[in-house]
Design a protein around this motif. Sequence first.
Motif, PDB file in Angstrom:
ATOM      1  N   TRP A  19       0.835  -1.197   0.000  1.00  0.00           N
ATOM      2  CA  TRP A  19       0.000   0.000   0.000  1.00  0.00           C
ATOM      3  C   TRP A  19       0.874   1.252   0.000  1.00  0.00           C
ATOM      4  O   TRP A  19       0.606   2.202  -0.719  1.00  0.00           O
ATOM      5  N   SER A  20       1.945   1.252   0.778  1.00  0.00           N
ATOM      6  CA  SER A  20       2.792   2.447   0.856  1.00  0.00           C
ATOM      7  C   SER A  20       3.499   2.744  -0.458  1.00  0.00           C
ATOM      8  O   SER A  20       3.939   3.865  -0.678  1.00  0.00           O
ATOM      9  N   ALA A  25      -1.131   6.016  -1.626  1.00  0.00           N
ATOM     10  CA  ALA A  25      -0.314   6.431  -0.479  1.00  0.00           C
ATOM     11  C   ALA A  25       0.351   7.775  -0.705  1.00  0.00           C
ATOM     12  O   ALA A  25       0.910   8.355   0.223  1.00  0.00           O
ATOM     13  N   ARG A  26       0.302   8.295  -1.929  1.00  0.00           N
ATOM     14  CA  ARG A  26       0.972   9.560  -2.259  1.00  0.00           C
ATOM     15  C   ARG A  26       0.012  10.611  -2.788  1.00  0.00           C
ATOM     16  O   ARG A  26       0.436  11.618  -3.347  1.00  0.00           O
ATOM     17  N   GLN A  29      -5.485  12.575   0.880  1.00  0.00           N
ATOM     18  CA  GLN A  29      -5.121  12.872   2.267  1.00  0.00           C
ATOM     19  C   GLN A  29      -3.742  12.349   2.633  1.00  0.00           C
ATOM     20  O   GLN A  29      -3.145  12.784   3.604  1.00  0.00           O
ATOM     21  N   HIS A  30      -3.206  11.423   1.853  1.00  0.00           N
ATOM     22  CA  HIS A  30      -1.890  10.850   2.129  1.00  0.00           C
ATOM     23  C   HIS A  30      -0.760  11.533   1.356  1.00  0.00           C
ATOM     24  O   HIS A  30       0.387  11.111   1.441  1.00  0.00           O
ATOM     25  N   ASN A  38       0.228  15.915   6.729  1.00  0.00           N
ATOM     26  CA  ASN A  38      -0.812  15.802   5.714  1.00  0.00           C
ATOM     27  C   ASN A  38      -2.141  15.521   6.414  1.00  0.00           C
ATOM     28  O   ASN A  38      -2.200  15.380   7.634  1.00  0.00           O
ATOM     29  N   ALA A  40      -3.848  12.911   6.574  1.00  0.00           N
ATOM     30  CA  ALA A  40      -3.898  11.594   7.210  1.00  0.00           C
ATOM     31  C   ALA A  40      -3.107  11.558   8.522  1.00  0.00           C
ATOM     32  O   ALA A  40      -3.109  10.545   9.217  1.00  0.00           O
ATOM     33  N   ASP A  42       0.279  12.103   8.763  1.00  0.00           N
ATOM     34  CA  ASP A  42       1.691  11.777   8.559  1.00  0.00           C
ATOM     35  C   ASP A  42       2.498  13.071   8.623  1.00  0.00           C
ATOM     36  O   ASP A  42       2.075  14.103   8.106  1.00  0.00           O
ATOM     37  N   ARG A  50       8.694  11.038   4.811  1.00  0.00           N
ATOM     38  CA  ARG A  50       7.849  10.782   5.974  1.00  0.00           C
ATOM     39  C   ARG A  50       8.696  10.493   7.215  1.00  0.00           C
ATOM     40  O   ARG A  50       9.700   9.807   7.156  1.00  0.00           O
TER      41      ARG A  50
END
Length: 142
Positions: A19-20, A25-26, A29-30, A38, A40, A42, A50
């Motif tokens: 997933w990352s 993931a980019r 919200q991420h 952000n 999410a 992070d 990150r």
Amino acid sequence: MPRRPKDRTFTEILTEPTWSESEAARSGQHAPRPGTFNAAGDFFDPHGTRLEPVRDDVTPDEAQRLVDAGALVVHEACGCGGWGAGCTPTWLGDERLAQLRRGPEPRFTHRSGAPTWIDVWANDERSVVYAHGDVLWGSAIG
């Protein structure tokens, strides 16, 4: 027993992106937000990498040792943790970091009554000392 068409082999599962590593993931919200949080939750260093929380409630002398060893420093004065409306973490540049290194350790002043603490974040490239609230640190913060 033959494999059903939608069953994946272990090898196929291993070669799929995590997933990352996915676009999700980019984005949204991420999406990375260099130097801040952000949507999410992070937290990112100024380069957009990150950061992970390492420790909260770090003592002033521990914070000074980390900075002396090369950690970056970020701060926010309202004590919101960097999440407050209009509160943006402020990163110290090289000149201010040089002032902190080998200087006096930070002090908690409690002058405005803001929640006050120091925590540490890190990634594979760097450690970050994050001063929150009423922290006075040489002439660089406070």
